[in-house]
Design a protein around this motif. Structure first.
Motif, PDB file in Angstrom:
ATOM      1  N   PHE A 158       0.827  -1.203   0.000  1.00 29.15           N
ATOM      2  CA  PHE A 158       0.000   0.000   0.000  1.00 29.15           C
ATOM      3  C   PHE A 158       0.865   1.257   0.000  1.00 29.15           C
ATOM      4  O   PHE A 158       0.683   2.159  -0.834  1.00 29.15           O
ATOM      5  N   VAL A 159       1.814   1.341   0.931  1.00 32.69           N
ATOM      6  CA  VAL A 159       2.614   2.557   1.064  1.00 32.69           C
ATOM      7  C   VAL A 159       3.448   2.810  -0.192  1.00 32.69           C
ATOM      8  O   VAL A 159       3.553   3.948  -0.657  1.00 32.69           O
ATOM      9  N   ALA A 168      -2.170  10.348   2.208  1.00 31.16           N
ATOM     10  CA  ALA A 168      -2.370  10.073   3.632  1.00 31.16           C
ATOM     11  C   ALA A 168      -1.184  10.520   4.468  1.00 31.16           C
ATOM     12  O   ALA A 168      -1.353  10.981   5.603  1.00 31.16           O
ATOM     13  N   TYR A 169       0.034  10.376   3.919  1.00 31.86           N
ATOM     14  CA  TYR A 169       1.248  10.647   4.692  1.00 31.86           C
ATOM     15  C   TYR A 169       2.007  11.825   4.080  1.00 31.86           C
ATOM     16  O   TYR A 169       2.688  11.678   3.058  1.00 31.86           O
ATOM     17  N   PRO A 170       1.948  13.003   4.692  1.00 29.00           N
ATOM     18  CA  PRO A 170       2.728  14.150   4.165  1.00 29.00           C
ATOM     19  C   PRO A 170       4.227  13.860   4.120  1.00 29.00           C
ATOM     20  O   PRO A 170       4.917  14.355   3.230  1.00 29.00           O
ATOM     21  N   ASP A 171       4.724  13.074   5.093  1.00 22.94           N
ATOM     22  CA  ASP A 171       6.142  12.693   5.090  1.00 22.94           C
ATOM     23  C   ASP A 171       6.274  11.289   4.507  1.00 22.94           C
ATOM     24  O   ASP A 171       6.846  10.383   5.125  1.00 22.94           O
ATOM     25  N   TRP A 172       5.779  11.109   3.299  1.00 23.46           N
ATOM     26  CA  TRP A 172       5.676   9.784   2.710  1.00 23.46           C
ATOM     27  C   TRP A 172       7.022   9.068   2.637  1.00 23.46           C
ATOM     28  O   TRP A 172       7.110   7.867   2.909  1.00 23.46           O
ATOM     29  N   GLY A 173       8.080   9.772   2.309  1.00 19.82           N
ATOM     30  CA  GLY A 173       9.383   9.133   2.157  1.00 19.82           C
ATOM     31  C   GLY A 173       9.852   8.460   3.435  1.00 19.82           C
ATOM     32  O   GLY A 173      10.384   7.341   3.402  1.00 19.82           O
ATOM     33  N   ARG A 174       9.657   9.116   4.572  1.00 20.60           N
ATOM     34  CA  ARG A 174      10.069   8.533   5.850  1.00 20.60           C
ATOM     35  C   ARG A 174       9.235   7.305   6.173  1.00 20.60           C
ATOM     36  O   ARG A 174       9.747   6.312   6.695  1.00 20.60           O
ATOM     37  N   ALA A 176       7.804   5.318   3.978  1.00 21.63           N
ATOM     38  CA  ALA A 176       8.260   4.267   3.071  1.00 21.63           C
ATOM     39  C   ALA A 176       9.577   3.661   3.545  1.00 21.63           C
ATOM     40  O   ALA A 176       9.767   2.435   3.497  1.00 21.63           O
ATOM     41  N   ASP A 177      10.504   4.506   4.017  1.00 22.68           N
ATOM     42  CA  ASP A 177      11.774   4.003   4.550  1.00 22.68           C
ATOM     43  C   ASP A 177      11.528   2.994   5.662  1.00 22.68           C
ATOM     44  O   ASP A 177      12.145   1.919   5.702  1.00 22.68           O
ATOM     45  N   ARG A 178      10.638   3.320   6.555  1.00 19.67           N
ATOM     46  CA  ARG A 178      10.400   2.464   7.721  1.00 19.67           C
ATOM     47  C   ARG A 178       9.700   1.171   7.332  1.00 19.67           C
ATOM     48  O   ARG A 178       9.990   0.112   7.888  1.00 19.67           O
ATOM     49  N   GLN A 179       8.783   1.230   6.391  1.00 18.63           N
ATOM     50  CA  GLN A 179       8.090   0.010   5.983  1.00 18.63           C
ATOM     51  C   GLN A 179       9.053  -0.976   5.315  1.00 18.63           C
ATOM     52  O   GLN A 179       8.995  -2.181   5.579  1.00 18.63           O
ATOM     53  N   VAL A 180       9.926  -0.484   4.453  1.00 21.61           N
ATOM     54  CA  VAL A 180      10.876  -1.366   3.790  1.00 21.61           C
ATOM     55  C   VAL A 180      11.899  -1.898   4.795  1.00 21.61           C
ATOM     56  O   VAL A 180      12.285  -3.068   4.740  1.00 21.61           O
ATOM     57  N   ALA A 181      12.331  -1.063   5.730  1.00 21.40           N
ATOM     58  CA  ALA A 181      13.267  -1.522   6.763  1.00 21.40           C
ATOM     59  C   ALA A 181      12.647  -2.628   7.608  1.00 21.40           C
ATOM     60  O   ALA A 181      13.315  -3.619   7.938  1.00 21.40           O
ATOM     61  N   ALA A 182      11.385  -2.487   7.963  1.00 24.84           N
ATOM     62  CA  ALA A 182      10.712  -3.526   8.745  1.00 24.84           C
ATOM     63  C   ALA A 182      10.639  -4.830   7.965  1.00 24.84           C
ATOM     64  O   ALA A 182      10.849  -5.917   8.523  1.00 24.84           O
ATOM     65  N   LEU A 183      10.377  -4.742   6.672  1.00 27.38           N
ATOM     66  CA  LEU A 183      10.326  -5.947   5.843  1.00 27.38           C
ATOM     67  C   LEU A 183      11.672  -6.656   5.863  1.00 27.38           C
ATOM     68  O   LEU A 183      11.740  -7.890   5.972  1.00 27.38           O
ATOM     69  N   ARG A 184      12.742  -5.901   5.777  1.00 26.92           N
ATOM     70  CA  ARG A 184      14.073  -6.499   5.777  1.00 26.92           C
ATOM     71  C   ARG A 184      14.426  -7.109   7.129  1.00 26.92           C
ATOM     72  O   ARG A 184      14.946  -8.226   7.202  1.00 26.92           O
ATOM     73  N   MET A 185      14.107  -6.416   8.205  1.00 28.59           N
ATOM     74  CA  MET A 185      14.566  -6.847   9.518  1.00 28.59           C
ATOM     75  C   MET A 185      13.720  -7.959  10.113  1.00 28.59           C
ATOM     76  O   MET A 185      14.183  -8.706  10.967  1.00 28.59           O
ATOM     77  N   GLU A 186      12.466  -8.082   9.699  1.00 28.53           N
ATOM     78  CA  GLU A 186      11.617  -9.123  10.276  1.00 28.53           C
ATOM     79  C   GLU A 186      11.773 -10.453   9.547  1.00 28.53           C
ATOM     80  O   GLU A 186      11.201 -11.458   9.963  1.00 28.53           O
ATOM     81  N   SER A 187      12.533 -10.492   8.468  1.00 31.43           N
ATOM     82  CA  SER A 187      12.708 -11.717   7.701  1.00 31.43           C
ATOM     83  C   SER A 187      14.020 -12.395   8.090  1.00 31.43           C
ATOM     84  O   SER A 187      14.800 -11.888   8.892  1.00 31.43           O
ATOM     85  N   ALA A 205       6.981  -0.874  -8.014  1.00 33.36           N
ATOM     86  CA  ALA A 205       7.384   0.436  -7.496  1.00 33.36           C
ATOM     87  C   ALA A 205       8.735   0.904  -8.020  1.00 33.36           C
ATOM     88  O   ALA A 205       9.115   2.055  -7.781  1.00 33.36           O
ATOM     89  N   GLY A 206       9.469   0.042  -8.686  1.00 35.52           N
ATOM     90  CA  GLY A 206      10.754   0.438  -9.255  1.00 35.52           C
ATOM     91  C   GLY A 206      11.763   0.864  -8.202  1.00 35.52           C
ATOM     92  O   GLY A 206      11.865   0.279  -7.129  1.00 35.52           O
ATOM     93  N   ALA A 207      12.508   1.919  -8.525  1.00 34.67           N
ATOM     94  CA  ALA A 207      13.585   2.377  -7.654  1.00 34.67           C
ATOM     95  C   ALA A 207      13.090   2.867  -6.303  1.00 34.67           C
ATOM     96  O   ALA A 207      13.852   2.848  -5.330  1.00 34.67           O
ATOM     97  N   GLU A 208      11.829   3.318  -6.222  1.00 37.85           N
ATOM     98  CA  GLU A 208      11.294   3.755  -4.923  1.00 37.85           C
ATOM     99  C   GLU A 208      11.392   2.623  -3.900  1.00 37.85           C
ATOM    100  O   GLU A 208      11.614   2.861  -2.714  1.00 37.85           O
TER     101      GLU A 208
END
Length: 282
Positions: A158-159, A168-174, A176-187, A205-208
């Protein structure tokens, strides 16, 4: 894949400014961040050996070398853990055949805990970001933006891929950073289910996504303050905590608390409670 040791080392090296380690910036620096020779000197290893590590020709550094590189790169505990996981993955630990699918099962005590968090905003996620359950208020926060349009809502997807998430998120980049980091660290290394999602996300999503998946971890990803913009109740500031559950499924409870009195009152209205029933933390 960001679980590759060489990719991680190179990304951290390129993200570290020379001045962060007491080196002069210099006027003719072609590469971002530190040069290999600079990192090798700081870590006490040869340039040739560091090159082999970054190129994937050597995937088994000793704990002492790994610790020296982590020290030289000024890595956080989470980033050090990711390096260690990468070496374990190279040893075949956590091979795909040993990794079970992300669990959709909600243990009764966890379900009861989530029920008791009503009318607060909270959700239960598995290790690939699937939303397994959510409180009514959490749903009301994100339903207008389409998170729950899917029969199997996934917060990472979604993000990173839904244009409404940026509304929904004015600070969308931050976020997105946290969602991808969580995906990496919980695996775990060699997790085919994370690899499958990562491949799909790279296409969608490509490079994003791919740049974040290969980048150094953000300083904080389990907690932080997020801004939201909600059509019904206005701007919100939410303190977000991600709490790992003590099981092998990699599930986590994400709780969103009001960070100020205005947000507390707004969440009261969204939850249908009398004003002041939810109090700002801190």
């Amino acid at each position: 894949m960001s679980s590759d040791l060489g990719t991680l080392l190179r990304a951290h090296r390129e993200a570290l400014a020379p001045q962060d380690v007491g080196l002069p910036r210099g006027a003719r620096r072609r590469t971002p961040g530190l040069r290999r020779s600079e990192l090798a000197t700081l870590a006490g290893v040869s340039v040739e050996y560091l090159t082999r590590l970054e190129q994937g020709r050597d995937r088994h550094p000793s704990p002492q070398v790994l610790g020296a590189l982590a020290d030289a790169l000024r890595l956080s505990p989470d980033a050090r853990l990711l390096l260690l996981r990468a070496t374990k993955g190279a040893d075949g630990i956590g091979s795909p055949c040993a990794v079970t699918p992300p669990s959709d099962t909600i243990r009764p005590p966890v379900r009861a805990l989530l029920d008791r968090l009503e009318p607060g905003a909270a959700a239960l996620l598995n290790r690939v970001g699937d939303v397994l359950a959510a409180t009514t208020t959490y749903r009301r926060l994100l339903e207008p933006y389409g998170l729950f349009d899917d029969d199997r809502p996934n917060l990472v997807r979604f993000v990173l891929t839904d244009p409404r998430a940026r509304e929904a998120y004015p600070d969308w980049g931050r976020v997105a950073d946290r969602q991808v980091a969580a995906l990496r660290m919980e695996s775990v290394p060699g997790d085919p289910h994370v690899a499958e999602l990562a491949e799909a996300m790279t296409v969608m999503a490509g490079a994003e996504f791919s740049d974040r998946f290969a980048a150094p971890l953000p300083a904080e990803y389990r907690s932080g303050t997020e801004r939201m913009r909600h059509a019904a109740v206005g701007d919100l500031r939410l303190d977000v905590e991600s709490l790992a559950l003590p099981d092998a499924d990699g599930q986590r409870l994400v709780v969103q608390l009001p960070a100020d009195e205005a947000t507390s009152a707004a969440l009261d209205r969204l939850a249908g409670r009398r004003p002041g029933a939810l109090h700002a933390v801190g």
